[in-house]
Design an enzyme around this catalytic site. Structure first.
Site, PDB file in Angstrom:
ATOM      1  N   ASN A  13       0.864  -1.180   0.000  1.00 62.47           N
ATOM      2  CA  ASN A  13       0.000   0.000   0.000  1.00 62.47           C
ATOM      3  C   ASN A  13       0.903   1.233   0.000  1.00 62.47           C
ATOM      4  OD1 ASN A  13      -1.865   2.002   0.414  1.00 62.47           O
ATOM      5  ND2 ASN A  13      -2.298   1.481   2.555  1.00 62.47           N
ATOM      6  N   LYS A  15       0.069   4.271  -0.458  1.00 63.73           N
ATOM      7  CA  LYS A  15      -0.593   5.493   0.044  1.00 63.73           C
ATOM      8  C   LYS A  15      -0.299   6.650  -0.918  1.00 63.73           C
ATOM      9  CE  LYS A  15       0.047   3.554   4.583  1.00 63.73           C
ATOM     10  NZ  LYS A  15       0.098   3.741   6.014  1.00 63.73           N
ATOM     11  N   HIS A  98      -9.452   1.179   4.891  1.00 67.94           N
ATOM     12  CA  HIS A  98      -8.152   1.336   5.560  1.00 67.94           C
ATOM     13  C   HIS A  98      -8.347   2.280   6.748  1.00 67.94           C
ATOM     14  CE1 HIS A  98      -4.025   2.611   6.293  1.00 67.94           C
ATOM     15  NE2 HIS A  98      -3.672   1.470   5.729  1.00 67.94           N
ATOM     16  N   GLU A 100      -6.754   4.716   7.748  1.00 67.46           N
ATOM     17  CA  GLU A 100      -6.614   6.146   7.430  1.00 67.46           C
ATOM     18  C   GLU A 100      -7.904   6.685   6.812  1.00 67.46           C
ATOM     19  OE1 GLU A 100      -2.924   5.718   5.305  1.00 67.46           O
ATOM     20  OE2 GLU A 100      -1.970   5.174   7.207  1.00 67.46           O
ATOM     21  N   GLU A 168      -5.485  -4.886  10.719  1.00 68.51           N
ATOM     22  CA  GLU A 168      -4.487  -3.836  10.873  1.00 68.51           C
ATOM     23  C   GLU A 168      -4.757  -3.074  12.167  1.00 68.51           C
ATOM     24  OE1 GLU A 168      -2.387  -2.863   7.069  1.00 68.51           O
ATOM     25  OE2 GLU A 168      -4.045  -1.467   7.164  1.00 68.51           O
ATOM     26  N   GLY A 174       2.451   2.272  10.706  1.00 67.90           N
ATOM     27  CA  GLY A 174       3.407   3.364  10.534  1.00 67.90           C
ATOM     28  C   GLY A 174       4.105   3.788  11.813  1.00 67.90           C
ATOM     29  N   SER A 213       3.457  -2.190  10.465  1.00 66.25           N
ATOM     30  CA  SER A 213       4.919  -2.203  10.641  1.00 66.25           C
ATOM     31  C   SER A 213       5.548  -3.557  10.307  1.00 66.25           C
ATOM     32  CB  SER A 213       5.282  -1.745  12.064  1.00 66.25           C
ATOM     33  OG  SER A 213       4.826  -0.415  12.275  1.00 66.25           O
TER      34      SER A 213
HETATM   35  C1  PEP Z   1      -0.733   0.228   6.149  1.00 65.52           C
HETATM   36  O1  PEP Z   1      -0.804   1.403   5.921  1.00 65.52           O
HETATM   37  O2  PEP Z   1      -1.625  -0.521   5.754  1.00 65.52           O
HETATM   38  C2  PEP Z   1       0.410  -0.277   6.906  1.00 65.52           C
HETATM   39  C3  PEP Z   1       0.345  -1.489   7.382  1.00 65.52           C
HETATM   40  O3  PEP Z   1       1.464   0.584   7.063  1.00 65.52           O
HETATM   41  P1  PEP Z   1       2.885   0.242   7.734  1.00 65.52           P
HETATM   42  O4  PEP Z   1       3.383  -1.033   7.136  1.00 65.52           O
HETATM   43  O5  PEP Z   1       3.752   1.422   7.392  1.00 65.52           O
HETATM   44  O6  PEP Z   1       2.657   0.108   9.209  1.00 65.52           O
END
Ligand code: PEP
Length: 253
Positions: A13, A15, A98, A100, A168, A174, A213
């Site tokens: 992803n 973003k 997601h 976000e 998630e 992040g 992460s």
């Molecule tokens: C995400 O945005 O779906 C995500 C898992 O980000 P990150 O791997 O940076 O934590």
């Protein structure tokens, strides 16, 4: 090597990151690499890059998706993009819900459910994200949130084994904090049990990913869990070398 009916998925992803040149370079590099046969590799770029990346991915095993859609087919919805539009641009999948989108843009599970249905109606595979915030986890409400996110996001959605779900935990996205494999496995097994309540044995075919992460040095342990079928990767997917290493380390289980 992980065996079983569910093929592993490694999804990037991006973003709102990478220039068009960087995105093209990434795809060329990924195409040139030897990808494991037992893994499905997906890229979710900024939507503007879809058409070009679809040309570059043609004939490869790399799948492409959009990060968001609106549920209507067309109309006066300034700034929005429909499922048929992303399909025409070369997407086979779309991320729905997601964190976000839920937390920055205020999307409710009802809105997400509509997006999932709109995607299904156009033959686009929805990748549905669910997960609790830190406050919810600390208040002991994580499983309640997973139940409500899963049930309401899939409400009125046709049972469909191609749908992908991603667990998630919001606090892990992040932040550099990763759920322990035990916690991730427990949450994902619980989500699968909720899908089973809704859709019966299709639950055994649904791929459920972990996201938060994920890196090359923690993917193998996560993938060794029975219910974890892959990863949705943000930060570490922006660099082709680290994304590729995650795919390789995660596939050799
Ligand atoms: C995400 O945005 O779906 C995500 C898992 O980000 P990150 O791997 O940076 O934590």
């Amino acid at each position: 090597m992980k065996t079983g009916a569910r093929r592993s998925v490694f999804a990037a992803n991006w973003k709102m990151n990478l220039s068009d040149q960087e995105a093209e370079g990434f795809l060329r590099e990924l195409r040139a690499a030897k990808l494991p046969d037992n893994a499905e590799v997906l890229i979710f770029p900024p939507v503007l890059y879809l058409t070009r990346l679809a040309e570059l991915a043609r004939g490869s095993a790399i799948g492409l998706g959009a990060q968001n859609i609106y549920w209507e087919r067309s109309g006066a919805f300034t700034g929005e993009i429909s499922a048929s539009m992303i399909r025409a641009a070369g997407a086979q999948l779309v991320i729905c819900g997601h964190s976000e989108r839920r937390h920055i843009f205020g999307e409710s599970s009802e809105m997400i459910s509509r997006k999932v249905r709109a995607a299904q109606n156009e033959g686009i595979v929805p990748l549905v994200c669910v997960g609790e915030t830190l406050e919810e986890r600390e208040a002991g409400e994580a499983f309640e949130v997973l139940q409500s996110d899963t049930m309401s996001s899939l409400a009125a959605v046709e049972p469909d084994q191609s749908i992908i779900i991603a667990y998630e935990p919001v606090w892990a996205i992040g932040t550099g904090l990763t759920a322990t494999p035990k916690d991730a496995e427990e949450a994902i097994a619980y989500i699968r049990s909720q899908v089973r309540e809704l859709w019966g044995d299709i639950a055994d075919e649904i791929r459920i990913l972990y996201g938060g992460s994920v890196r090359a040095d923690n993917i193998a342990e996560l993938m060794s869990c029975a219910n974890i079928d892959g990863a949705l990767i943000g930060g570490a997917s922006l660099n082709p070398t680290s994304f590729l290493q995650i795919i390789i380390n995660g596939s050799n289980i």
